[in-house]
Design an enzyme around this catalytic site. Structure first.
Site, PDB file in Angstrom:
ATOM      1  N   HIS A 158       0.826  -1.210   0.000  1.00  0.00           N
ATOM      2  CA  HIS A 158       0.000   0.000   0.000  1.00  0.00           C
ATOM      3  C   HIS A 158       0.861   1.261   0.000  1.00  0.00           C
ATOM      4  O   HIS A 158       0.486   2.284   0.567  1.00  0.00           O
ATOM      5  CB  HIS A 158      -0.966   0.007   1.189  1.00  0.00           C
TER       6      HIS A 158
ATOM      7  N   ALA B 108      -5.611 -14.555  -4.535  1.00  0.00           N
ATOM      8  CA  ALA B 108      -4.630 -15.033  -3.559  1.00  0.00           C
ATOM      9  C   ALA B 108      -3.629 -13.966  -3.151  1.00  0.00           C
ATOM     10  O   ALA B 108      -2.716 -14.234  -2.383  1.00  0.00           O
ATOM     11  CB  ALA B 108      -3.877 -16.243  -4.118  1.00  0.00           C
TER      12      ALA B 108
ATOM     13  N   ASP C  39       2.267  -4.212  -9.182  1.00  0.00           N
ATOM     14  CA  ASP C  39       2.036  -5.555  -9.717  1.00  0.00           C
ATOM     15  C   ASP C  39       2.254  -5.607 -11.221  1.00  0.00           C
ATOM     16  O   ASP C  39       2.795  -6.577 -11.756  1.00  0.00           O
ATOM     17  CB  ASP C  39       0.618  -6.019  -9.396  1.00  0.00           C
TER      18      ASP C  39
END
Length: 343
Positions: free
Chosen positions: A7, A91, A140
């Protein structure tokens, strides 16, 4: 999978992800009717080029890429696409980013438009954050597009500076799924980001990366103060983890990841009792050097750093005991099972 730096990317902070041995593959064949037909497993769905609309299904991650590429001026014709993946959805292992990047790469190669790998990550990120509606950061997508297995990427998301750091040979990464699926487009993630943006505005800064002195956070009310504190301290933890990896000091990762999990649990509030149980069990395992939840939280997986060659055995022990303590079925997703079963 992210080692540390959770984050922080949407606050233009520091992150330390690594590519892992799980894959999403997309094969594309052009068609001449201006339509897209998607297949994955036994499912088959489609839409018309120019008619991309969010539906809440996994196919939004494909339609969103088409939308983002067209918005950037790239010509996309109709196509058939087959999607296969060994990454479990929900996940916390960047399955949506991997899909977006794989689709972008496949369309780039099929239709022949110029797009650097960094811009591939940006397209996939725009798809997920603006079309799908999950206001995630760029981390990501960057590691899915630019990463290589066994090499951590120390990324400064403010200037996109990237330093490649090989993992020490004496360690091995593992991941155990809690059995609780998380969804980045759900309200909790976006609400958390709004809180961090609120904290930035109250402090008079554009993003929390600009806060150099933690004492400035005393002006914030709770829970904004705790959440902002996580971001400021998490950036420092990334720096410490990078120094440990460069020195080959795996043991030093222990307290860094332990503090990171505690901060995600207590300051940010994104852990769950199940994830806390998995982390507790991992810390008690003799082969585990470090562990914490990985990904956005609200479910998903834990990452564990184990002695080389011991991650699978440690993961099995952790998953079995987790099943005994909870009503959930834990599952080792890294190292990948020898049978290669599709997630």
């Amino acid at each position: 999978m992210n080692l540390i730096g959770e984050h922080t990317d949407h606050q233009l902070g520091l992150v330390l992800p690594v590519a892992i041995g799980l894959r999403t593959a997309v094969s594309v064949r052009p068609r001449d009717d201006g339509r897209v037909r998607l297949r994955s497993g036994g499912a088959s769905v489609g839409f018309a080029i120019g008619g991309e609309r969010p539906t809440g299904a996994w196919t939004d991650h494909v339609a969103g890429v088409v939308w983002a590429l067209r918005a950037a001026g790239h010509e996309i014709g109709g196509f058939d696409a087959q999607v296969r993946s060994t990454i479990p959805s929900g996940a916390g292992l960047a399955s949506s980013a991997a899909l977006g990047v794989a689709v972008t790469l496949a369309l780039r190669d099929t239709f022949g438009f110029p797009l650097a790998d960094l811009d591939v990550a940006r397209v996939a990120h725009r798809s997920e954050s603006e079309f799908v509606g999950a206001r995630v950061g760029l981390m990501d997508h960057l590691v899915a597009s630019l990463g290589e297995e066994g090499v951590a990427l120390a990324i400064d998301t403010r200037d996109l500076g990237i330093d490649r750091i090989p993992l020490p040979p004496g360690i091995e990464l593992g991941a155990v799924h809690s059995g609780i699926r998380h969804a980045n487009a759900a309200g909790a993630y976006n609400a958390l980001r709004r809180d961090l943006e609120d904290a930035s505005a109250r402090l008079g800064v554009g993003v929390l990366r600009e806060v150099d002195d933690e004492r400035a956070l005393s002006a914030l009310p709770e829970p904004l103060r705790a959440r902002a504190r996580h971001v400021v301290r998490e950036n420092a933890r990334v720096r410490a983890a990078v120094a440990a990896l460069r020195a080959g000091d795996a043991a030093a990762l222990g307290p860094i990841l332990r503090e990171g999990h505690a901060s995600l649990r207590d300051d940010l509030g994104v852990s769950t009792p199940e994830l806390d149980t998995l982390v507790e069990l991992a810390w008690a395992d003799p082969d585990v050097v470090a562990a914490r939840l990985t990904g956005a939280g609200f479910g998903g997986s834990i990452v564990l750093v184990a002695a080389a060659g011991r991650a699978a055995a440690a993961g099995d022990r952790i998953a079995r005991e987790y099943g005994r303590r909870t009503s959930r079925q834990g599952r080792v997703v890294l190292p990948r099972p020898a049978d290669g079963a599709r997630a």
